[in-house]
Every structure is written in C-alpha cells, then in structure tokens.
Design a protein around this motif. Structure first.
Motif, PDB file in Angstrom:
ATOM      1  N   GLU A  17      11.101 -19.373   4.586  1.00  0.00           N
ATOM      2  CA  GLU A  17      11.226 -19.607   3.145  1.00  0.00           C
ATOM      3  C   GLU A  17      10.122 -18.810   2.419  1.00  0.00           C
ATOM      4  N   LYS A  18      10.251 -17.498   2.460  1.00  0.00           N
ATOM      5  CA  LYS A  18       9.158 -16.618   2.050  1.00  0.00           C
ATOM      6  C   LYS A  18       9.183 -16.239   0.584  1.00  0.00           C
ATOM      7  N   ASP A  19      10.238 -16.598  -0.139  1.00  0.00           N
ATOM      8  CA  ASP A  19      10.363 -16.132  -1.522  1.00  0.00           C
ATOM      9  C   ASP A  19       9.366 -16.791  -2.464  1.00  0.00           C
ATOM     10  N   TYR A  20       8.754 -17.888  -2.045  1.00  0.00           N
ATOM     11  CA  TYR A  20       7.740 -18.544  -2.878  1.00  0.00           C
ATOM     12  C   TYR A  20       6.377 -17.851  -2.761  1.00  0.00           C
ATOM     13  N   PHE A  21       6.257 -16.896  -1.832  1.00  0.00           N
ATOM     14  CA  PHE A  21       4.965 -16.300  -1.513  1.00  0.00           C
ATOM     15  C   PHE A  21       4.942 -14.818  -1.875  1.00  0.00           C
ATOM     16  N   GLY A  22       3.754 -14.248  -1.891  1.00  0.00           N
ATOM     17  CA  GLY A  22       3.614 -12.828  -2.180  1.00  0.00           C
ATOM     18  C   GLY A  22       2.271 -12.316  -1.708  1.00  0.00           C
ATOM     19  N   LEU A  23       2.036 -11.018  -1.930  1.00  0.00           N
ATOM     20  CA  LEU A  23       0.772 -10.382  -1.578  1.00  0.00           C
ATOM     21  C   LEU A  23       0.058  -9.953  -2.857  1.00  0.00           C
ATOM     22  N   THR A  24      -1.230 -10.267  -2.955  1.00  0.00           N
ATOM     23  CA  THR A  24      -2.014  -9.871  -4.113  1.00  0.00           C
ATOM     24  C   THR A  24      -3.053  -8.824  -3.722  1.00  0.00           C
ATOM     25  N   PHE A  25      -3.510  -8.085  -4.723  1.00  0.00           N
ATOM     26  CA  PHE A  25      -4.618  -7.150  -4.519  1.00  0.00           C
ATOM     27  C   PHE A  25      -5.419  -7.086  -5.808  1.00  0.00           C
ATOM     28  N   ALA A  26      -6.662  -6.684  -5.680  1.00  0.00           N
ATOM     29  CA  ALA A  26      -7.539  -6.551  -6.847  1.00  0.00           C
ATOM     30  C   ALA A  26      -7.537  -5.104  -7.307  1.00  0.00           C
ATOM     31  N   ASP A  27      -7.353  -4.893  -8.623  1.00  0.00           N
ATOM     32  CA  ASP A  27      -7.358  -3.529  -9.149  1.00  0.00           C
ATOM     33  C   ASP A  27      -8.794  -3.061  -9.409  1.00  0.00           C
ATOM     34  N   SER A  28      -8.943  -1.911 -10.068  1.00  0.00           N
ATOM     35  CA  SER A  28     -10.277  -1.351 -10.297  1.00  0.00           C
ATOM     36  C   SER A  28     -11.117  -2.229 -11.212  1.00  0.00           C
ATOM     37  N   ASP A  29     -10.477  -3.126 -11.967  1.00  0.00           N
ATOM     38  CA  ASP A  29     -11.192  -4.080 -12.821  1.00  0.00           C
ATOM     39  C   ASP A  29     -11.403  -5.424 -12.125  1.00  0.00           C
ATOM     40  N   THR A  30     -11.119  -5.457 -10.819  1.00  0.00           N
ATOM     41  CA  THR A  30     -11.213  -6.669  -9.982  1.00  0.00           C
ATOM     42  C   THR A  30     -10.283  -7.775 -10.469  1.00  0.00           C
ATOM     43  N   GLN A  31      -9.205  -7.401 -11.162  1.00  0.00           N
ATOM     44  CA  GLN A  31      -8.219  -8.375 -11.600  1.00  0.00           C
ATOM     45  C   GLN A  31      -7.116  -8.506 -10.554  1.00  0.00           C
ATOM     46  N   LYS A  32      -6.607  -9.731 -10.403  1.00  0.00           N
ATOM     47  CA  LYS A  32      -5.569  -9.976  -9.402  1.00  0.00           C
ATOM     48  C   LYS A  32      -4.224  -9.434  -9.869  1.00  0.00           C
ATOM     49  N   ASN A  33      -3.560  -8.709  -8.986  1.00  0.00           N
ATOM     50  CA  ASN A  33      -2.218  -8.194  -9.236  1.00  0.00           C
ATOM     51  C   ASN A  33      -1.322  -8.573  -8.063  1.00  0.00           C
ATOM     52  N   TRP A  34      -0.042  -8.771  -8.356  1.00  0.00           N
ATOM     53  CA  TRP A  34       0.924  -9.025  -7.293  1.00  0.00           C
ATOM     54  C   TRP A  34       1.530  -7.698  -6.853  1.00  0.00           C
ATOM     55  N   LEU A  35       1.591  -7.480  -5.563  1.00  0.00           N
ATOM     56  CA  LEU A  35       2.204  -6.273  -5.031  1.00  0.00           C
ATOM     57  C   LEU A  35       3.698  -6.296  -5.344  1.00  0.00           C
ATOM     58  N   ASP A  36       4.165  -5.240  -5.974  1.00  0.00           N
ATOM     59  CA  ASP A  36       5.584  -5.137  -6.357  1.00  0.00           C
ATOM     60  C   ASP A  36       6.356  -4.543  -5.182  1.00  0.00           C
ATOM     61  N   PRO A  37       7.264  -5.311  -4.565  1.00  0.00           N
ATOM     62  CA  PRO A  37       7.979  -4.800  -3.388  1.00  0.00           C
ATOM     63  C   PRO A  37       8.951  -3.671  -3.710  1.00  0.00           C
ATOM     64  N   SER A  38       9.238  -3.464  -5.003  1.00  0.00           N
ATOM     65  CA  SER A  38      10.184  -2.414  -5.372  1.00  0.00           C
ATOM     66  C   SER A  38       9.501  -1.061  -5.561  1.00  0.00           C
ATOM     67  N   LYS A  39       8.157  -1.027  -5.492  1.00  0.00           N
ATOM     68  CA  LYS A  39       7.417   0.219  -5.677  1.00  0.00           C
ATOM     69  C   LYS A  39       6.582   0.514  -4.438  1.00  0.00           C
ATOM     70  N   GLU A  40       6.323   1.780  -4.197  1.00  0.00           N
ATOM     71  CA  GLU A  40       5.499   2.155  -3.054  1.00  0.00           C
ATOM     72  C   GLU A  40       4.068   1.659  -3.248  1.00  0.00           C
ATOM     73  N   ILE A  41       3.443   1.256  -2.137  1.00  0.00           N
ATOM     74  CA  ILE A  41       2.097   0.692  -2.200  1.00  0.00           C
ATOM     75  C   ILE A  41       1.110   1.703  -2.776  1.00  0.00           C
ATOM     76  N   LYS A  42       1.185   2.939  -2.333  1.00  0.00           N
ATOM     77  CA  LYS A  42       0.193   3.926  -2.765  1.00  0.00           C
ATOM     78  C   LYS A  42       0.282   4.213  -4.256  1.00  0.00           C
ATOM     79  N   LYS A  43       1.446   3.983  -4.873  1.00  0.00           N
ATOM     80  CA  LYS A  43       1.576   4.188  -6.309  1.00  0.00           C
ATOM     81  C   LYS A  43       0.985   3.030  -7.111  1.00  0.00           C
ATOM     82  N   GLN A  44       0.834   1.875  -6.466  1.00  0.00           N
ATOM     83  CA  GLN A  44       0.259   0.712  -7.144  1.00  0.00           C
ATOM     84  C   GLN A  44      -1.248   0.625  -6.931  1.00  0.00           C
ATOM     85  N   MET A  45      -1.763   1.323  -5.939  1.00  0.00           N
ATOM     86  CA  MET A  45      -3.167   1.168  -5.553  1.00  0.00           C
ATOM     87  C   MET A  45      -3.835   2.536  -5.455  1.00  0.00           C
ATOM     88  N   ARG A  46      -3.825   3.263  -6.570  1.00  0.00           N
ATOM     89  CA  ARG A  46      -4.342   4.630  -6.568  1.00  0.00           C
ATOM     90  C   ARG A  46      -5.855   4.672  -6.377  1.00  0.00           C
TER      91      ARG A  46
END
Length: 420
Positions: A17-46
C-alpha cells in the motif's frame, strides 16, 4: 529511475500500500520537496545532493481502512517521528497514551521479571520527555495484557488521527496585512494558523481554484449562502519556489483525497502555466487495489532499535562519492551522485565478508527471532559501481538467509586512508 527508485524502496520494505508514501529531498534552500515520479531525478536535483527520505505523504483520515498491518506500522513510525520533532503537538495525556501503545506494540505484555520497574527510559515519546511521563506510560502499559502488537498500533492510530495537526503539511506565509501565518495542507483542505492557533479553514469543496504568481499564492473561494460573487484570497510566500511548492502540495492532496482518478496533464505547445498534475493513484484507486491484496500477513519486527543490518564498505579510489541506502523504521535515506568515468565491475574475487554478528532471542509466544549484522568489503582501485555493489550485497544476504528480511543496507565509500 525515478519511479523505479520508489518501487525499489517499497519492495525493500515489503510495502504494497505504497501510494500513501513518497520520497523527499532538501533543495538548495534546505526546504523539503517531494520527488516527482513523473520527472527525471537529475532534473529535480540540479544543485543538491542525492539524499532522499522515505515518509508518509498522504495521511489517511481513517487508518483502520488500510488493509495490511505493515502499512499501519510504517504510519505509526512516521507519527512517532512527527511527535518527537514537534510537528504533531500532543498534550501530556496524549503523549502518555500513545507512548503506552508504542511500548505494547514493541515489548508485548508487561512482565515484571523481564521488564523490571524502569523499562521505558530508552524509548522516546516526546520532545521534552520527563520521568513523570515515563511513569504514566508504564502505568498505562501494564493494563494492556493480551493486546497484540497490531491491536496496539490500531489503538495508537485511532487516537493519533484525532489530533488537530494530524497529517497537516505546514508552510510559512504572510497574510494581506503582512502578518506571519502558517498555511496547512491536509486531506480536508487548506488551514490557516496564526500564533499556532487555527483561525480559518477552507475545505476542498469550497475552493474553486488554486494558483500562484511569483511569490504570491491565491485561492478562489466559492460564494457563501448569502454571497453573490466568488472571492480570491492571496498570501505572500517567502519566494517563488515556496509558492510553487505549496501549490503543488495542494494539487496533490486535492487530487489524492477528492478525485476518483487523476486529471491528465494538458497537452500542446500553447498551454499557459504549469503542466504539473498529480500522476499517482488516488485514495479511491489505492483502496480498490488494497482490497485485492492476497498474501499472508508479512512478518516484521516492530522495533526501530533492533533491526537486521547489512553494511558494506567500498575501499579504493580517491573520490569521496558514495551511495547510502538506510532503511530504518520509516526513515529511508538514499544518497549519492552519478558515477564519473568507468565504474569498477564487481567480481566475486574482489568481495570479502569481514564480520558477521548473529543475535537470537525468544519473544512472546515462544517464537525465536534472529537478527544478523553482516559487513562486506569490496576492494578495487577504480570507481566502484555503487548500484551494482548494493545489489550484490542484498542478493548475497538473501541467498545466505532466504527466510530473513533485509531491513537496513548501508553502502560506504572509503579512501585508502580509511576516511569515509
């Protein structure tokens, strides 16, 4: 790799039952973002390290409707972390009650011979834990004789879901008068807080449109019973990225909890504004999928401090890059970067098993449980293929112990001098 990464984490956790969960990462401002599964990781985390955290994204309003105990367990772990961090404020009474259910789930029935008179001091229930709280937890726990771990977690969730800040994702903002407020997104809509008090609430059916422009965030409100026209309310966010981040969280929560199926993203070259849409399953769809789960209830150990550990050190080379996968309770960390140059192909000759530690204990009901910690060293002079190394480590552990579950895997890159 984007969706594959989340799928690999959930497979590793034995979570369906994984749809309630996700992966987060901190951007350059140390703000929490949710990883968008529809976009490539390297484009979200430059400009930020590849360091993700596994977390609950959509808090189910009624956790009893989850199908599997293991899903409720991971939700409990997230809520325990929320309470410890202060994101989920509780009264003394609630901290004690939820703490007592946590102890029952992990230790089982109180036994004076096994537990003695001071057996919860190693647990963490509250940000500012006191001896008085621990004594109250033990007092409540002693009344739960016969309560199974699954029942204790259901009781935990039934009480936690009633908390006012349950599942609320907070964002800093200012109102039209420049006063500091917090905007909270949850299953039911958008909440407005000032000085930690809720001053307004806009349910999803009341909101006609959500938008942002530069650092401004807007909601268009349906006219009330005695009103003739729609109204638009604006808020000032710290910057453009914060406004867009809040807008995306609102889109995702509204889609997940309110719609039967996600809306397709707009197509064409003349589309104005963002094309972002929530692309995962909605709550309605995940409930349908959960109803079809047909497997024996998976066995798992309810403890964040007693986990099966598999660690692997990678020696050789000069660079400090590395990948870390740390599945521990409800916190999964994945860190690293793309390999540069030709990665080293891992062979059996370059692998040595350094140490193996095995601990066996008897738990409630007379069952015997075994935990194994295994450290494996890979040697090489060139860059090591981190993904291959981790895959080999997990595969080897599964082959050696086919009846056990890998709950923690760590990959560490070390220099010849032993720096990590």
């Amino acid at each position: 790799m984007r969706q594959n990464l989340m799928d690999m984490v959930c497979e590793h956790l034995n979570l369906l039952e994984k749809d309630y969960f996700g992966l987060t990462f901190a951007d350059s401002d140390t703000q929490k973002n949710w990883l968008d599964p529809s976009k490539e990781i390297k484009k979200q985390m430059r400009n930020c390290p590849w360091h993700f955290a596994f977390a609950v994204k959509f808090y189910p309003p009624d956790p009893s409707q989850l199908t599997e105990d293991i899903t409720r367990y991971y939700l409990c772990l997230q809520l325990r972390d929320d309470m410890l961090s202060g994101r989920l404020p509780c009264s003394f009474v609630t901290h004690a009650l939820l703490g007592s259910y946590t102890v029952q789930a992990e230790l089982g029935d109180y036994d004076q011979d096994d537990h003695g008179s001071d057996y919860v001091s190693d647990f963490r229930f509250a940000p500012n834990q006191t001896r008085e709280l621990e004594e109250r937890v033990m007092e409540l726990h002693r009344n739960y004789k016969g309560m199974t771990p699954a029942e204790a977690e259901i009781n935990f969730l039934e009480n936690a879901k009633k908390l006012s800040m349950y599942g609320v994702d907070l964002h800093h903002a200012k109102d039209s008068e420049g006063i500091d407020i917090m905007l909270g997104v949850c299953a039911n809509g958008l909440l407005i807080y000032r000085d930690r008090l809720r001053i307004n609430r806009f349910a999803w059916p009341k909101i006609l449109k959500i938008s942002y422009k530069r650092s401004n965030f807007y909601i268009k409100i349906r006219p009330g019973e005695y009103e003739q026209f729609e109204s638009t309310i604006g808020f000032k966010l710290p910057n453009h990225r914060a406004a867009k981040r809040l807008w995306k969280v609102c889109i995702e929560h509204h889609t997940f909890f309110r719609l039967v199926s996600p809306e397709p993203p707009p197509k064409g070259f003349l589309v104005m504004g963002s094309k972002f849409r929530y692309s995962g399953r909605t709550q309605a769809q995940t409930r349908q999928a959960s109803a079809l789960i047909d497997r024996p209830a998976p066995h798992f150990e309810r403890s964040t401090s007693k986990r099966y550990l598999l660690s692997r050190s990678l020696d050789g080379g000069e660079s400090q890059s590395g990948a870390l996968v740390h599945v521990h309770g409800c916190s999964t960390f994945i860190q690293g970067r793309e390999s540069v140059g030709s990665p080293l192909t891992i062979t059996a000759e370059s692998v040595t098993s350094a140490t193996t530690t095995q601990v066996t204990k008897t738990v409630k009901g007379g069952y015997s449980e075994t935990r194994i910690e295994k450290r494996i060293i890979i040697t090489g002079d060139d860059d090591v293929d981190q993904h291959q190394a981790l895959a080999m480590a997990i595969q080897e552990a599964k082959q050696q112990h086919p009846d056990m579950l890998v709950t923690k895997a760590v990959v560490i890159r070390e220099t010849e001098e032993g720096e990590s």
